[in-house]
Design a protein around this motif. Structure first.
Motif, short mmCIF file in Angstrom:
data_model
loop_
_atom_site.label_atom_id
_atom_site.label_comp_id
_atom_site.label_asym_id
_atom_site.label_seq_id
_atom_site.Cartn_x
_atom_site.Cartn_y
_atom_site.Cartn_z
N LEU A 169 48.66 -5.77 3.09
CA LEU A 169 49.30 -6.88 2.36
C LEU A 169 48.40 -8.12 2.33
N ALA A 170 47.75 -8.41 3.44
CA ALA A 170 46.93 -9.61 3.52
C ALA A 170 45.62 -9.49 2.76
N SER A 171 45.22 -8.26 2.40
CA SER A 171 43.94 -8.07 1.71
C SER A 171 44.10 -7.53 0.30
N LEU A 172 45.31 -7.60 -0.25
CA LEU A 172 45.52 -7.12 -1.62
C LEU A 172 44.63 -7.88 -2.61
N ASP A 173 44.55 -9.17 -2.45
CA ASP A 173 43.78 -9.97 -3.41
C ASP A 173 42.27 -9.77 -3.25
N SER A 174 41.81 -9.64 -2.02
CA SER A 174 40.36 -9.52 -1.78
C SER A 174 39.88 -8.08 -1.88
N GLY A 175 40.77 -7.11 -1.67
CA GLY A 175 40.39 -5.71 -1.79
C GLY A 175 40.80 -4.89 -0.58
N THR A 176 41.55 -3.83 -0.81
CA THR A 176 42.00 -2.97 0.28
C THR A 176 42.00 -1.51 -0.15
N ILE A 177 41.78 -0.63 0.81
CA ILE A 177 41.77 0.82 0.59
C ILE A 177 42.75 1.46 1.54
N ALA A 178 43.63 2.31 1.02
CA ALA A 178 44.58 3.05 1.85
C ALA A 178 44.17 4.52 1.87
N VAL A 179 43.88 5.03 3.06
CA VAL A 179 43.54 6.45 3.22
C VAL A 179 44.82 7.18 3.63
N MET A 180 45.18 8.19 2.87
CA MET A 180 46.48 8.83 3.04
C MET A 180 46.33 10.19 3.71
N ALA A 181 47.31 10.55 4.54
CA ALA A 181 47.27 11.81 5.28
C ALA A 181 47.73 12.98 4.43
N GLY A 182 48.52 12.71 3.41
CA GLY A 182 48.98 13.74 2.49
C GLY A 182 48.30 13.58 1.15
N GLY A 183 48.93 14.17 0.12
CA GLY A 183 48.39 14.02 -1.22
C GLY A 183 48.41 12.56 -1.67
N VAL A 184 47.47 12.22 -2.53
CA VAL A 184 47.38 10.83 -2.98
C VAL A 184 48.60 10.44 -3.83
N ASP A 185 49.37 11.44 -4.24
CA ASP A 185 50.58 11.19 -5.03
C ASP A 185 51.85 11.24 -4.17
N VAL A 186 51.70 11.40 -2.86
CA VAL A 186 52.85 11.45 -1.96
C VAL A 186 52.80 10.24 -1.04
#
Length: 383
Positions: A169-186
């Motif tokens: 949330l705090a880095s949405l404006d500057s840039g953030t990456i979320a690495v997901m444990a399941g499918g990128v659509d889940v």
């Protein structure tokens, strides 16, 4: 169809046609083929299609009966789901593939991504911690993510509750990456659905798992190695003595990344893992200045490339008799136990050529007798 790589002094180029990308995906989705085995098969057979053709025989020689490679309809369904989710396939060696991640022995050959891949070319710092974060811990995560983002760093985390959520949330404006444990659509947890949608619009969602896969407990350690692998440093804000955040920290150490931790009160169990890390040599973090001071100067982004093991072998491994193969397998198994051992150390202990041991390890993995772990480790499965 034969895959051809341009001859040069550099590692092989990424797949250049849809057919080749399709065969990469099919090989990676075949049973008992993880990233390390994928790289070894490509190195031995020079192409994914050649490896697919050889895999049933490789499995048969390893004692696996009735082995079948991943059926084409499974791959067709995954590609269709990706199109519906507006996800793109990023291959190891692609210009947008992150150079930090490409250095790993178990670098994901393929990644599904949603969002702005340019985020992968900026310097990245991982920020992880407890799901049941304290208010002070969440405040610290937000402050670090905001301040580091304002200084040009992209924040990567795991989209979990607590510290991960605060960091994203705090880095949405500057840039953030979320690495997901399941499918990128889940989206998991579902309470972060809105946040994930915002990240897809303004940052990047990323996963090595098949489309549509609901994450299970066993998927999170693999996810954690990608979080640390993307980053120049891993900051642990709050973590219990036994937690996924400490797994990420261990991965970071194995990968040669900086590990930093925010100290906490000795009576707070959520701080025990961080305090242990600091006791064992992790850099203590009070603010973003401490993080910047601990990092080496930022280098210009390098073109992502495939790891060295994806290069074809200098010469093909010699064919051994069944008796010789069985003896080599037994020699390997006799030296392994349930505790992980570095593959390089195993080869040194055996005083055997790597070109002989490496294919044998692939056979044993396909046979389900050993397990490959992050950081080039291998252990024996006890039945």
């Amino acid at each position: 169809m034969t895959e051809e790589f341009t001859s040069s002094t550099h590692p092989p180029l990424p797949p250049t046609t849809e057919d080749i990308r399709y065969s990469w995906l099919r090989l990676l989705r075949s049973r008992r083929v993880g990233p390390v085995t994928f790289h070894r098969l490509i190195a031995e057979y020079n192409s994914a299609q050649n490896a697919l053709d050889a895999l049933p025989e490789v499995a048969r020689e390893a004692g696996v009966k009735g082995y079948k490679i991943c059926p084409s309809p499974v791959i067709d369904a995954e590609i269709k789901a990706a199109k519906a989710a507006k996800a793109r396939l990023l291959c190891l060696g692609d210009v947008h593939y992150p150079s930090q991640l490409a250095q790993l022995k178990d670098a994901p050959p393929l990644l599904w991504v949603k969002g702005d891949t340019a985020r992968l070319q900026s310097p990245i710092i991982a920020l992880v911690g407890a799901r049941n974060a304290s208010s002070l811990g969440s405040r610290m995560a937000r402050a670090l993510a905001h301040d580091l983002g304002s200084q040009g760093y992209i924040i990567v985390s795991g989209l979990a509750r607590g510290i991960d959520t605060a960091a994203h949330l705090a880095s949405l404006d500057s840039g953030t990456i979320a690495v997901m444990a399941g499918g990128v659509d889940v989206i998991y947890p579902t309470q972060n659905t809105g946040l994930a949608q915002d990240i897809a619009q303004r940052g990047l969602l990323l996963s090595e798992q098949p489309m549509g896969l609901t994450p299970q407990a066993r998927h999170f350690p693999s996810r954690n190695r990608i979080i640390s692998g993307l980053a120049r440093a891993v900051i642990v804000v709050e973590a219990a003595a036994k937690s996924g955040s400490l797994i990420t920290a261990r991965d970071a150490l194995d990968q040669g990344r900086e590990v930093l931790a925010v100290p906490g009160h000795p009576f707070d169990a959520r701080a025990s893992g961080c305090n242990m890390l600091i006791r064992d040599g992790a850099q203590l973090v009070r603010n973003s200045d401490d993080v910047i001071a601990a990092l080496p100067p930022v280098q210009p982004p390098a073109r992502a490339s495939a790891p060295q093991q994806m290069l074809p072998l200098d010469r093909p491994p010699q064919r051994r008799s069944l008796q010789e193969t069985a003896a080599l397998h037994q020699q390997i198994l006799s030296r392994l136990g349930p505790s992980p051992t570095a593959e390089d150390q195993l080869i040194r202990d055996m005083a055997a050529p790597a070109r002989d041991v490496s294919p044998a390890l692939t056979d044993l993995e396909l046979d389900g007798k050993i397990t490959r772990l992050a950081g080039g480790l291998v252990s024996r499965k006890l039945r």
